[in-house]
Enzyme design. Structure first.
Site, PDB file in Angstrom:
ATOM      1  N   SER A 208       0.690  -1.097  -0.008  1.00 33.43           N
ATOM      2  CA  SER A 208      -0.108   0.089  -0.211  1.00 33.43           C
ATOM      3  C   SER A 208       0.863   1.267   0.151  1.00 33.43           C
ATOM      4  O   SER A 208       1.701   1.435  -0.976  1.00 33.43           O
ATOM      5  CB  SER A 208      -0.876   0.116   1.227  1.00 33.43           C
ATOM      6  OG  SER A 208      -2.086   0.832   1.100  1.00 33.43           O
TER       7      SER A 208
ATOM      8  N   GLU B  32      -9.221  -5.614  -4.154  1.00 34.97           N
ATOM      9  CA  GLU B  32      -8.723  -4.687  -3.337  1.00 34.97           C
ATOM     10  C   GLU B  32      -9.883  -3.891  -2.487  1.00 34.97           C
ATOM     11  O   GLU B  32      -9.538  -3.811  -1.229  1.00 34.97           O
ATOM     12  CB  GLU B  32      -8.038  -3.641  -4.183  1.00 34.97           C
ATOM     13  CG  GLU B  32      -7.044  -4.273  -5.020  1.00 34.97           C
ATOM     14  CD  GLU B  32      -5.501  -4.020  -4.033  1.00 34.97           C
ATOM     15  OE1 GLU B  32      -5.636  -3.946  -2.893  1.00 34.97           O
ATOM     16  OE2 GLU B  32      -4.334  -4.531  -4.463  1.00 34.97           O
TER      17      GLU B  32
ATOM     18  N   HIS C  16      -7.236  -5.823  -0.119  1.00 37.42           N
ATOM     19  CA  HIS C  16      -6.256  -5.050   0.070  1.00 37.42           C
ATOM     20  C   HIS C  16      -5.484  -5.666   1.426  1.00 37.42           C
ATOM     21  O   HIS C  16      -6.341  -5.725   2.539  1.00 37.42           O
ATOM     22  CB  HIS C  16      -6.651  -3.627   0.353  1.00 37.42           C
ATOM     23  CG  HIS C  16      -5.366  -2.637   0.479  1.00 37.42           C
ATOM     24  ND1 HIS C  16      -4.852  -2.281  -0.894  1.00 37.42           N
ATOM     25  CD2 HIS C  16      -5.003  -1.975   1.414  1.00 37.42           C
ATOM     26  CE1 HIS C  16      -3.719  -1.536  -0.487  1.00 37.42           C
ATOM     27  NE2 HIS C  16      -3.950  -1.086   0.805  1.00 37.42           N
TER      28      HIS C  16
END
Length: 524
Positions: A212, A332, A432
C-alpha cells in the site's frame, strides 16, 4: 525496582511472551546477542534461533528538525537495549506509542559478524502516507529469516503532515518539508548500507518491499536521486505512485492546515514549536483539492529532492536496472468498502450513486455498469461495486507502472493474488493487505486473516517467491510455474491461488474499459 532489575524483568517478559523458554535462560546468563553499529552497541534477544534487535535508532529526534531533513543520531557509549519497538510517528490512528522521536528500525537476522552476505529484505509499512508503523506482528521477520536465510529490516518514519506537509513556498527553511518522510527512509537505507554487514547482511543486495503506502513510497524512491544505489531490487504490493503531488496543490493543502491551526503565513515559523498534538488534531481538515476526505499527504514534485514524477511520463531511468515486482489483490476495495454492511445488499438502482465517489475517475457509471453486466452477467450489484472500484481505483496504477517498465525494456514481474480466505464466509475475497501475512509467512500472528487448509500453502509459495526475488532478482517457488516478466504483447501475470498459474492479461476487458479515461493519481 532498580534499572538492572527492570532490564532483566523486561527481557524475561519479552521472551516469555514469545514462548522462548530456552532462550530465557540464555538471556539470563548475560549472553544476549550484542551488535556494534556505527553509533553504538545494542543488545537484542533470540526468537526461535533468530537474533532480533528492535527499536534501533537510525536518526535523531525529529522534534528538533520538524519539517526538515532528518539528521543522524549522536553516538552513545555502553550497550543500549534493543528489545522493544520504537515509537511510531504522530498520527490519527491508534498506535501503542507515538512521538516525533520515531526514527527507529528493527533487524531480524540468523547471524552476526559471520560474513554470510545474506540478502537484506527492507520492508516499508502501509497506511497510505498517514498512519501505521513497522511494529505490526504481521511484519515480524523471524519466519522469513528462518525460511530463507535472509536479514529482515522494518522501519518507522515520519508520516502525514510531519513527513509530507509542503511548506517550502512559505519559507526557505522548509525546503525539504514535502518529502521529509522520504528522506527518513533514505537515511534508514544509508544505515543499512553502513551497518548491515555486522548483522550478516549484504549491503550490495538490498531489496525494498512494501505494501500500500509502503509500495507507493518505494515507487517514489525509485525516482529520487538521493536514493540511487541504496537498494538493488524493489517489490510493491498494492501500492503505486504514478505521479507525485504538484507543488501548487501541495501548497493549497499546507494553507488548509495552517488555516486550521489559525496560523497566518507571516507566522508560519510557529508551526515548528507548537505541540505536535495540535497538528495531529487538524489532520482531518477537508482537502481543498479533492472532492472527498481529509488533506491528502504525499511526496511532492519539489524540484529539490524529487525532480520528476515517479512513473510519469515514463519509468524512471535511474532505476531501470533494478529488478521489480508489482502486485495487487483481486478484490482490493472489499477492504475499504466492505466495512459497510449496506454495500453487500445494493440494488441496481443504488449502484450508480455508490460508484460516483468511489471509482475515483470521471466516467459515466451507467456505461460502466452496462459493460460489466455483459462481462459478468451472474454478478450482483454489490459484486460489481467491489469489482469496478478495484479496477478503476486500486489496480490502474499498478498496470501503468508495469506498462512503463515494459516500454523501457526492463519489464517487471507482475502478480495478482486471487486466493480468498474462507474467513467470514469468504465475503471479502482477496482484499487489500491480504498478501502481507502470506509474504511474511505470518498467518498465525495477531491480525492475520488467512485460515483453512490452503493458507499455509499460500504462505509457502508467496514467501518463497519473495525470498527468491531478494536472492536472485527473479521470483520463483517450488509451487509456482515459471514466472515470466510482463510484456505488452501478452501482459504475463502470476496468479497466486491454489494452484498458482501464469495468465496473459487477466481482466483484460476491464483494463481496456478504463484505459480510455485519463488516470490521475488520487491526491495529486
Amino acid at each position: 525496582m532498580t534499572e538492572s532489575t527492570r532490564r532483566a524483568f523486561l527481557q524475561q517478559s519479552i521472551l516469555a511472551a514469545s514462548g522462548m523458554l530456552g532462550v530465557s535462560a540464555y538471556a539470563a546468563t548475560g549472553q544476549s546477542p550484542v551488535a556494534a553499529t556505527r553509533h553504538g552497541r545494542i543488545r537484542g534477544y533470540l526468537d526461535d534461533g533468530i537474533k532480533v534487535f528492535k527499536g534501533v535508532r537510525y536518526g535523531a529526534d525529529t522534534a528538533a528538525s520538524r519539517f526538515m531533513a532528518p539528521v543522524a543520531p549522536q553516538a552513545w557509549g555502553g550497550v543500549r537495549d534493543a528489545l522493544e519497538h520504537g515509537p511510531s510517528s504522530p498520527q490519527s490512528s491508534r498506535e501503542d506509542a507515538v512521538s516525533e522521536d520515531c526514527l527507529f528500525l528493527n533487524v531480524y537476522t540468523p547471524g552476526l559478524r559471520d560474513r554470510a552476505k545474506r540478502p537484506v529484505m527492507f520492508y516499508i509499512h502501509g497506511g497510505a502516507y498517514n498512519n501505521g508503523s513497522g511494529s505490526s506482528p504481521l511484519y515480524d521477520g523471524v519466519r522469513l529469516c528462518r525460511r530463507g536465510d535472509v536479514v529482515v529490516v522494518t522501519v518507522n518514519h515520519r508520516l502525514n503532515a510531519f513527513g509530507y506537509l509542503y511548506l517550502a513556498r512559505h519559507g526557505g527553511e522548509f525546503g525539504d518539508s514535502g518529502n521529509a518522510g522520504q528522506l527518513d527512509l533514505i537515511l534508514a537505507l544509508r544505515w543499512v548500507r553502513d551497518n548491515i554487514a555486522e548483522f550478516g547482511g549484504d549491503p550490495d543486495n538490498v531489496t525494498v518491499f512494501g505494501q500500500s503506502g509502503g509500495g507507493a513510497k518505494i515507487a517514489t524512491l525509485m525516482a529520487m536521486p538521493l536514493a540511487a544505489g541504496l537498494f538493488h531490487r524493489a517489490a510493491t504490493m498494492s501500492g503505486q505512485q504514478v505521479t507525485a503531488s504538484g507543488p501548487l496543490n501541495a501548497t493549497l493543502r499546507a494553507r488548509a492546515i495552517l488555516d486550521a491551526l489559525k496560523l497566518p503565513p507571516e507566522r508560519v515559523g510557529e508551526i515548528r514549536s507548537m505541540a505536535y498534538q495540535r497538528i495531529v488534531e487538524v489532520l482531518g481538515t477537508r482537502d481543498p483539492v479533492l472532492p472527498f476526505g481529509g488533506v491528502s499527504f504525499a511526496p511532492v514534485l519539489d524540484e529539490r529532492n524529487l525532480l520528476r514524477h515517479p512513473f510519469y511520463p515514463d519509468a524512471p531511468g535511474q532505476s531501470a536496472h533494478i529488478p521489480m515486482m508489482i502486485g495487487n489483490t483481486h478484490d482490493e476495495t472489499r477492504a475499504f468498502l466492505g466495512g459497510d454492511p449496506a454495500n453487500f445488499t445494493l440494488t441496481w438502482e443504488q449502484l450508480p450513486a455508490k460508484l460516483v465517489p468511489n471509482m475515483r475517475v470521471d466516467i459515466q457509471p451507467e456505461a460502466v455498469i452496462a459493460a460489466y453486466r455483459q462481462l459478468y452477467p451472474s454478478l450482483s450489484p454489490s459484486d460489481l461495486l467491489f469489482k469496478i472500484t478495484t479496477a478503476s481505483r486500486s489496480w490502474r496504477g499498478a498496470i501503468i507502472e508495469a506498462e512503463e517498465r515494459a516500454r523501457a525494456g526492463s519489464p517487471a514481474f507482475v502478480y495478482q493474488l486471487n486466493w480468498a480466505t474462507p474467513k467470514d464466509g469468504g465475503k471479502f475475497g482477496a482484499p487489500h493487505a491480504s498478501d502481507i501475512q502470506l509474504v511474511f509467512d505470518n498467518i498465525a500472528k495477531p491480525g492475520a486473516t488467512a485460515i483453512g487448509p490452503q493458507a499455509q500453502t499460500m504462505a509457502d509459495m508467496m514467501s518463497e517467491a519473495f525470498i527468491a526475488f531478494a536472492k536472485t532478482g527473479a521470483p520463483g517457488a517450488r509451487q509456482l510455474p515459471r514466472w515470466e516478466p510482463y510484456e505488452l504483447t501478452r501482459r504475463q501475470t502470476m496468479i497466486f491461488d491454489v494452484p498458482a498459474r501464469m495468465e496473459d492479461d487477466p481482466r483484460g476487458a476491464e483494463r481496456r474499459l478504463f484505459a480510455k479515461v485519463p488516470y490521475i493519481q488520487p491526491g495529486t
